[in-house]
Design a protein around this motif. Structure first.
Motif, PDB file in Angstrom:
ATOM      1  N   VAL A  39       0.866  -1.175   0.000  1.00 13.39           N
ATOM      2  CA  VAL A  39       0.000   0.000   0.000  1.00 13.39           C
ATOM      3  C   VAL A  39       0.902   1.223   0.000  1.00 13.39           C
ATOM      4  O   VAL A  39       1.390   1.651   1.048  1.00 13.39           O
ATOM      5  N   GLY A  40       1.155   1.786  -1.171  1.00 15.13           N
ATOM      6  CA  GLY A  40       2.043   2.939  -1.271  1.00 15.13           C
ATOM      7  C   GLY A  40       3.461   2.585  -0.843  1.00 15.13           C
ATOM      8  O   GLY A  40       4.073   1.655  -1.377  1.00 15.13           O
ATOM      9  N   ASP A  41       3.971   3.312   0.134  1.00 14.03           N
ATOM     10  CA  ASP A  41       5.333   3.086   0.635  1.00 14.03           C
ATOM     11  C   ASP A  41       5.355   2.149   1.836  1.00 14.03           C
ATOM     12  O   ASP A  41       6.338   2.113   2.587  1.00 14.03           O
ATOM     13  N   GLU A  42       4.282   1.415   2.029  1.00 17.96           N
ATOM     14  CA  GLU A  42       4.195   0.504   3.165  1.00 17.96           C
ATOM     15  C   GLU A  42       3.659  -0.854   2.718  1.00 17.96           C
ATOM     16  O   GLU A  42       3.127  -1.007   1.614  1.00 17.96           O
ATOM     17  N   TRP A  43       3.818  -1.817   3.606  1.00 15.73           N
ATOM     18  CA  TRP A  43       3.178  -3.119   3.464  1.00 15.73           C
ATOM     19  C   TRP A  43       2.129  -3.235   4.568  1.00 15.73           C
ATOM     20  O   TRP A  43       2.342  -2.767   5.681  1.00 15.73           O
ATOM     21  N   GLU A  44       1.033  -3.871   4.242  1.00 16.91           N
ATOM     22  CA  GLU A  44      -0.061  -4.071   5.189  1.00 16.91           C
ATOM     23  C   GLU A  44      -0.204  -5.576   5.407  1.00 16.91           C
ATOM     24  O   GLU A  44      -0.520  -6.318   4.490  1.00 16.91           O
ATOM     25  N   ILE A  45       0.051  -6.016   6.653  1.00 23.56           N
ATOM     26  CA  ILE A  45       0.070  -7.451   6.948  1.00 23.56           C
ATOM     27  C   ILE A  45      -1.174  -7.853   7.740  1.00 23.56           C
ATOM     28  O   ILE A  45      -1.518  -7.208   8.739  1.00 23.56           O
ATOM     29  N   THR A  46      -1.822  -8.922   7.291  1.00 21.75           N
ATOM     30  CA  THR A  46      -3.023  -9.422   7.960  1.00 21.75           C
ATOM     31  C   THR A  46      -2.955 -10.948   8.050  1.00 21.75           C
ATOM     32  O   THR A  46      -2.609 -11.618   7.070  1.00 21.75           O
ATOM     33  N   GLY A  47      -3.276 -11.465   9.227  1.00 22.84           N
ATOM     34  CA  GLY A  47      -3.279 -12.914   9.410  1.00 22.84           C
ATOM     35  C   GLY A  47      -2.985 -13.295  10.843  1.00 22.84           C
ATOM     36  O   GLY A  47      -2.830 -12.431  11.713  1.00 22.84           O
ATOM     37  N   ASN A  48      -2.911 -14.588  11.091  1.00 21.45           N
ATOM     38  CA  ASN A  48      -2.672 -15.101  12.441  1.00 21.45           C
ATOM     39  C   ASN A  48      -1.324 -15.808  12.530  1.00 21.45           C
ATOM     40  O   ASN A  48      -0.924 -16.515  11.597  1.00 21.45           O
ATOM     41  N   LYS A  49      -0.656 -15.620  13.658  1.00 27.31           N
ATOM     42  CA  LYS A  49       0.626 -16.250  13.915  1.00 27.31           C
ATOM     43  C   LYS A  49       0.567 -16.981  15.255  1.00 27.31           C
ATOM     44  O   LYS A  49      -0.206 -16.625  16.146  1.00 27.31           O
ATOM     45  N   TYR A  50       1.423 -17.981  15.395  1.00 27.77           N
ATOM     46  CA  TYR A  50       1.430 -18.800  16.612  1.00 27.77           C
ATOM     47  C   TYR A  50       2.875 -19.035  17.056  1.00 27.77           C
ATOM     48  O   TYR A  50       3.810 -18.934  16.255  1.00 27.77           O
ATOM     49  N   TRP A  51       3.049 -19.311  18.326  1.00 29.41           N
ATOM     50  CA  TRP A  51       4.368 -19.647  18.882  1.00 29.41           C
ATOM     51  C   TRP A  51       5.401 -18.526  18.694  1.00 29.41           C
ATOM     52  O   TRP A  51       6.529 -18.790  18.309  1.00 29.41           O
ATOM     53  N   CYS A  52       4.995 -17.305  18.949  1.00 32.26           N
ATOM     54  CA  CYS A  52       5.934 -16.180  18.856  1.00 32.26           C
ATOM     55  C   CYS A  52       6.395 -15.801  20.264  1.00 32.26           C
ATOM     56  O   CYS A  52       5.702 -15.066  20.975  1.00 32.26           O
ATOM     57  N   THR A  53       7.544 -16.311  20.655  1.00 38.97           N
ATOM     58  CA  THR A  53       8.080 -16.044  21.984  1.00 38.97           C
ATOM     59  C   THR A  53       8.788 -14.697  22.018  1.00 38.97           C
ATOM     60  O   THR A  53       9.510 -14.350  21.087  1.00 38.97           O
ATOM     61  N   PHE A  54       8.534 -13.928  23.096  1.00 39.97           N
ATOM     62  CA  PHE A  54       9.179 -12.636  23.331  1.00 39.97           C
ATOM     63  C   PHE A  54       8.601 -11.535  22.439  1.00 39.97           C
ATOM     64  O   PHE A  54       9.225 -10.502  22.230  1.00 39.97           O
ATOM     65  N   ALA A  55       7.385 -11.745  21.924  1.00 32.65           N
ATOM     66  CA  ALA A  55       6.774 -10.748  21.047  1.00 32.65           C
ATOM     67  C   ALA A  55       6.588  -9.413  21.752  1.00 32.65           C
ATOM     68  O   ALA A  55       6.665  -8.354  21.124  1.00 32.65           O
ATOM     69  N   ASP A  56       6.341  -9.456  23.049  1.00 28.75           N
ATOM     70  CA  ASP A  56       6.132  -8.215  23.798  1.00 28.75           C
ATOM     71  C   ASP A  56       7.456  -7.551  24.188  1.00 28.75           C
ATOM     72  O   ASP A  56       7.626  -6.350  24.074  1.00 28.75           O
ATOM     73  N   GLY A  57       8.435  -8.333  24.628  1.00 31.15           N
ATOM     74  CA  GLY A  57       9.681  -7.768  25.125  1.00 31.15           C
ATOM     75  C   GLY A  57      10.668  -7.367  24.049  1.00 31.15           C
ATOM     76  O   GLY A  57      11.618  -6.626  24.313  1.00 31.15           O
ATOM     77  N   ALA A  58      10.453  -7.827  22.820  1.00 28.24           N
ATOM     78  CA  ALA A  58      11.394  -7.560  21.732  1.00 28.24           C
ATOM     79  C   ALA A  58      11.271  -6.135  21.214  1.00 28.24           C
ATOM     80  O   ALA A  58      10.284  -5.434  21.457  1.00 28.24           O
ATOM     81  N   ASP A  59      12.296  -5.718  20.462  1.00 26.67           N
ATOM     82  CA  ASP A  59      12.283  -4.410  19.797  1.00 26.67           C
ATOM     83  C   ASP A  59      11.758  -4.515  18.373  1.00 26.67           C
ATOM     84  O   ASP A  59      11.433  -3.511  17.757  1.00 26.67           O
ATOM     85  N   PHE A  60      11.704  -5.727  17.857  1.00 21.11           N
ATOM     86  CA  PHE A  60      11.123  -5.958  16.536  1.00 21.11           C
ATOM     87  C   PHE A  60      10.644  -7.404  16.465  1.00 21.11           C
ATOM     88  O   PHE A  60      11.070  -8.257  17.240  1.00 21.11           O
ATOM     89  N   ILE A  61       9.741  -7.658  15.529  1.00 18.93           N
ATOM     90  CA  ILE A  61       9.292  -9.015  15.244  1.00 18.93           C
ATOM     91  C   ILE A  61       9.562  -9.281  13.760  1.00 18.93           C
ATOM     92  O   ILE A  61       9.172  -8.488  12.900  1.00 18.93           O
ATOM     93  N   MET A  62      10.258 -10.365  13.480  1.00 18.75           N
ATOM     94  CA  MET A  62      10.474 -10.784  12.094  1.00 18.75           C
ATOM     95  C   MET A  62       9.260 -11.599  11.674  1.00 18.75           C
ATOM     96  O   MET A  62       9.059 -12.726  12.150  1.00 18.75           O
ATOM     97  N   VAL A  63       8.443 -11.027  10.821  1.00 18.80           N
ATOM     98  CA  VAL A  63       7.182 -11.645  10.410  1.00 18.80           C
ATOM     99  C   VAL A  63       7.303 -12.159   8.972  1.00 18.80           C
ATOM    100  O   VAL A  63       7.745 -11.428   8.079  1.00 18.80           O
ATOM    101  N   PHE A  64       6.886 -13.382   8.770  1.00 16.50           N
ATOM    102  CA  PHE A  64       6.875 -13.980   7.436  1.00 16.50           C
ATOM    103  C   PHE A  64       5.435 -14.024   6.941  1.00 16.50           C
ATOM    104  O   PHE A  64       4.546 -14.528   7.635  1.00 16.50           O
ATOM    105  N   ALA A  65       5.220 -13.463   5.747  1.00 16.38           N
ATOM    106  CA  ALA A  65       3.869 -13.381   5.192  1.00 16.38           C
ATOM    107  C   ALA A  65       3.920 -13.629   3.691  1.00 16.38           C
ATOM    108  O   ALA A  65       4.948 -13.406   3.040  1.00 16.38           O
ATOM    109  N   ARG A  66       2.813 -14.046   3.172  1.00 19.53           N
ATOM    110  CA  ARG A  66       2.734 -14.358   1.743  1.00 19.53           C
ATOM    111  C   ARG A  66       2.412 -13.083   0.968  1.00 19.53           C
ATOM    112  O   ARG A  66       1.431 -12.385   1.265  1.00 19.53           O
ATOM    113  N   THR A  67       3.256 -12.776  -0.018  1.00 17.57           N
ATOM    114  CA  THR A  67       3.046 -11.589  -0.852  1.00 17.57           C
ATOM    115  C   THR A  67       2.606 -11.956  -2.262  1.00 17.57           C
ATOM    116  O   THR A  67       2.170 -11.100  -3.026  1.00 17.57           O
TER     117      THR A  67
END
Length: 386
Positions: free
Chosen positions: A142-170
């Motif tokens: 979407v313009g200069d950004e990506w818009e990610i939608t979907g569900n993920k599971y087993w993401c440890t440290f999602a709250d305490g981290a400074d970033f999340i490496m997310v894999f999504a289908r483009t």
């Protein structure tokens, strides 16, 4: 077994001392109450350089190899496996290093090496675990950004981290004959202590691996700058699998550390506990258990050193990495279970730490590829079916 250099022995001994004096006492206090790994401990680990072991020196890391990484992980796991896993939050991008742009390397890696930019990994989904290519989470430009939608599971440290490496289908459509294509990797930056904007989540109740929270995530039009695409669009599957050899050696190291902790506790208890007027260490049943446990640990350690040496030499060893992950994790559950048996009824209480080693060892047979997946990889290689 691979002979360690003097430098490697110093790294090992330093990690062992840190674990004995800092990590183990904290684990003994916090794990029984499911407490969080304190930020102060993370900062101490950063000072020791543990988040930059695999990061090149030009970016502020130590520029060391898989063997040093696993030496540290094994020692930390003797205290608390969650802490041994924490170091991957800083070395996490090393598998993606070749795919990163020079700008991304210069921005992210120095901060990561300093422990100031730690990440979480979001690959699995409710219907995509061992079958990684089954990812359904989608990202739309979407313009200069990506818009990610979907569900993920087993993401440890999602709250305490400074970033999340997310894999999504483009890719627009999933090719049934090449389902791994069309997956992309995105670095979703976020405030520490919070989930990203556009992401909600629920903690997953676990029987172990305490010290941090593992999340089920729901992404609803989560916006990511286009510059945060890591590697080429549609090539994320290869990034996810690029570092598997090191990741599986790391899991083997954690497994060995847990088993060693169980053995240490069993030996100490067998010398203290008296029955029928003598130490239980004098009974053949106990002595032989300890001998067998120690032998299994040493065999796994030798294989782990060998695999790490191959990785550091640039030799492809996905079969051997699967072997060490399989052997060490299965060994770890057996050995920690035997350690619990040596402690008898006391081992089945939270008054002794061996139950923690046992609970966490059980997980090593599941994450970074289940034992069954490792056996499939190994047999495919041997039978020419890869």
């Amino acid at each position: 077994m691979t002979e360690l250099t003097e430098e490697q022995r110093l790294i090992q001994e330093s990690a062992r001392t840190f674990t004995r004096e800092v990590v183990r006492p904290l684990a003994d206090k916090l794990d029984p109450v499911k407490g969080e790994i304190p930020r102060e401990l993370i900062e101490q680990m950063a000072e020791l350089g543990y988040f930059g072991i695999l990061i090149p020196e030009e970016y502020g890391g130590l520029g060391l190899g898989a063997l040093e990484y696993c030496l540290v992980a094994e020692e930390l796991a003797r205290g608390w496996m969650s802490v041994a896993s924490m170091i991957a939050r800083g070395n996490a991008l090393i598998g993606s290093l070749k795919a990163m742009t020079p700008e991304q390397k210069s921005v992210y890696l120095p901060r990561m090496a300093q422990g100031d930019f730690l990440g979480a990994f979001s690959l699995s989904e409710p219907d995509a675990g061992s079958d990684v290519a089954n990812i359904s989470c989608r990202a739309k430009r979407v313009g200069d950004e990506w818009e990610i939608t979907g569900n993920k599971y087993w993401c440890t440290f999602a709250d305490g981290a400074d970033f999340i490496m997310v894999f999504a289908r483009t890719g627009a459509e999933v090719d049934p004959k090449a389902r791994h294509k069309g997956i992309s990797a995105f670095m979703v930056e976020k405030p520490r202590g919070q989930l990203p904007q556009g992401v909600s989540g629920s903690p997953i109740p676990k029987i172990g691996y305490f010290g941090w929270t593992t999340w089920e995530l729901a992404l609803d039009k989560c916006r990511v700058p286009a510059a945060n695409l890591i590697g080429e669009e549609g090539k994320g599957f290869y990034l996810a699998t690029a570092g598997l050899e090191t990741a599986r050696a790391h899991t083997a190291a954690r497994s060995i550390g847990l088993a060693q902790a169980g053995l240490d506790d069993a030996i100490a208890y067998s010398k203290e506990r008296r029955q029928f007027g003598q130490q239980i260490a004098s009974f053949q049943a106990i002595r032989f258990k300890i001998a067998s446990m120690a032998t299994e640990i040493e065999a796994a350690r030798a294989l782990m050193y060998s695999v790490c040496s191959k990785i550091d030499s640039g030799v492809r060893c996905d079969k051997e990495a699967s072997m060490v992950k399989l052997f060490a994790s299965e060994m770890s559950e057996r050995v920690t279970s035997e350690a619990l048996q040596v402690l008898g009824g006391g081992g089945y209480t939270t008054l002794n730490q061996v139950e923690r080693h046992w609970r966490d060892a059980r997980l090593t047979k599941i994450f970074e590829g289940t034992s069954e997946i490792q056996m499939r990889i190994i047999s495919d290689h041997l039978l020419g079916r890869g």
